[in-house]
Design a protein around this motif. Structure first.
Motif, PDB file in Angstrom:
ATOM      1  N   UNK A   1      12.329 -74.937  11.984  1.00  0.00           N
ATOM      2  CA  UNK A   1      13.348 -75.847  13.051  1.00  0.00           C
ATOM      3  C   UNK A   1      12.688 -76.509  13.706  1.00  0.00           C
ATOM      4  N   UNK A   2      13.339 -78.146  14.128  1.00  0.00           N
ATOM      5  CA  UNK A   2      12.929 -79.200  14.891  1.00  0.00           C
ATOM      6  C   UNK A   2      13.793 -79.739  15.856  1.00  0.00           C
ATOM      7  N   UNK A   3      13.141 -79.848  16.691  1.00  0.00           N
ATOM      8  CA  UNK A   3      14.216 -80.150  18.243  1.00  0.00           C
ATOM      9  C   UNK A   3      14.012 -81.763  18.475  1.00  0.00           C
ATOM     10  N   UNK A   4      14.669 -82.947  18.942  1.00  0.00           N
ATOM     11  CA  UNK A   4      14.291 -83.851  19.743  1.00  0.00           C
ATOM     12  C   UNK A   4      14.952 -83.555  21.564  1.00  0.00           C
TER      13      UNK A   4
ATOM     14  N   UNK B   1       6.836 -66.322  16.818  1.00  0.00           N
ATOM     15  CA  UNK B   1       5.641 -66.033  17.611  1.00  0.00           C
ATOM     16  C   UNK B   1       4.687 -68.399  16.376  1.00  0.00           C
ATOM     17  N   UNK B   2       5.244 -68.073  16.036  1.00  0.00           N
ATOM     18  CA  UNK B   2       5.425 -69.377  15.117  1.00  0.00           C
ATOM     19  C   UNK B   2       6.184 -71.028  15.775  1.00  0.00           C
ATOM     20  N   UNK B   3       7.530 -70.745  16.122  1.00  0.00           N
ATOM     21  CA  UNK B   3       8.387 -71.085  16.541  1.00  0.00           C
ATOM     22  C   UNK B   3       8.873 -71.320  17.721  1.00  0.00           C
ATOM     23  N   UNK B   4       8.844 -72.674  18.182  1.00  0.00           N
ATOM     24  CA  UNK B   4       8.440 -72.018  20.441  1.00  0.00           C
ATOM     25  C   UNK B   4       9.872 -72.005  20.691  1.00  0.00           C
TER      26      UNK B   4
END
Length: 350
Positions: free
Chosen positions: A17-20, A259-262
């Protein structure tokens, strides 16, 4: 189900996922189960009078947004409004309804207003920058911060500066917190720890104490439901056949993927998911893995997503050393949430 097979379903581990910053800000509202939370819908435990007292104090705090009532000549007959500090801190153990009351206060406040966890606000600063975050939040009538993290001195200092700037411009603050690593106890979030850590802001806060028992321990059994692998596979297939969005992953794979995702993106990791299946749950022995899993379960709980699991019951996922250590309260809160999630019972207030 064979040793390496998983039922046909989507995988959480395949989502990156990404988030702004703007997306984070748009999500700063109470979780779904608290979208209609009110002071009236809170259920005080009669065995703990501080719960009913907290409701009355917060009702009074909410009236500070009401315009003054007109009175008679020279103000005769006008009801005097109770004076409150600009900040209120809800001090109580897990499961006594702090989040419900925080959300109820948010619903009473006029817009603009924001509601989020500590980690969501720090993620907002990380995405936008410190001054742009102040510019975005300035003018808010109320900022609610659930689970104020006291165990990261840098982030705590940054949030203190942020809130100081907002309080100075007229924003009111309401918060709950966890305890720092050195503070142990049976589910208590000590107000003295919170006020000490926020330093220069402490004089702006009044403390509302909320005693009581964890309602999840009252309302559900003390063991997280666990099934065998074949039952998990059949259940996943049946849920999928109903048209619900179910994910199926091995527990170890999910732990590694977190561990790979904030943590600020965990909410996007589970977006649109109706049920989560975790196969071959194993006890955790690494502190960082455990804390990431706690943050993940917080988002799953907020989203009201049931969990089906095989292997070690999820109430035993944190080893004994962790349960006796500095993050004890976080693990106990997560355990009570895991019991509710696997039991299929999500009570109406936290």
């Amino acid at each position: 189900m064979t040793a390496n097979a998983l039922p046909a379903a989507d995988r959480l581990t395949e989502v990156t996922p990404s988030i702004t910053g703007r997306e984070i800000a748009a999500e700063l509202v109470p979780p779904p189960q608290f979208h209609t939370a009110t002071f009236d819908s809170y259920r005080p435990d009669k065995e703990f009078p501080s719960q009913a007292s907290a409701v009355q104090t917060l009702r009074s705090f909410a009236r500070t947004w009401e315009p003054p009532q007109p009175g008679g000549f020279f103000g005769w007959g006008r009801k005097k409004q109770v004076e409150h500090k600009p900040g209120v801190y809800l001090d109580g153990g897990f499961g006594v309804g702090k989040t419900h009351l925080l959300a109820a206060l948010w619903h009473e406040a006029p817009a603009p207003k924001y509601f989020g966890t500590f980690i969501e606000y720090t993620a907002l600063v990380g995405a936008l920058g410190f001054q742009p975050t102040i510019d975005l939040l300035r003018g808010s009538k109320l900022i609610c911060i659930d689970e104020f993290e006291l165990d990261d001195p840098g982030d705590t200092m940054m949030m203190t500066r942020l809130l100081g700037a907002l309080v100075g411009s007229g924003t009111r603050i309401a918060a709950t917190s966890n305890t720092p690593p050195q503070a142990l106890g049976e589910g208590r979030f000590a107000a003295s720890d919170f006020l000490r850590e926020i330093q220069s802001l402490s004089s702006h806060f009044e403390t509302v104490r909320i005693d009581g028992l964890d309602y999840r321990r009252r309302d559900v059994s003390g063991t997280a439901a666990s099934v065998d692998d074949d039952t998990l596979a059949r259940t996943v297939s049946a849920i999928s056949a109903r048209g619900e969005h179910v994910t199926a992953d091995r527990f170890r794979d999910v732990v590694d993927h977190l561990a790979t995702v904030h943590p600020s993106k965990y909410v996007k990791l589970i977006a649109g998911v109706d049920v989560i299946a975790l196969a071959d749950v194993q006890q955790l022995h690494d502190q960082m893995e455990a804390l990431r899993f706690v943050a993940f379960i917080d988002r799953v709980y907020d989203a009201e997503i049931p969990i089906i699991a095989s292997g070690v019951p999820l109430n035993d996922v944190f080893d004994e050393e962790m349960l006796q250590g500095g993050y004890r309260k976080k693990y106990l809160r997560a355990t009570s949430r895991l019991i509710a999630l696997t039991a299929g019972e999500l009570p109406p207030h936290d």
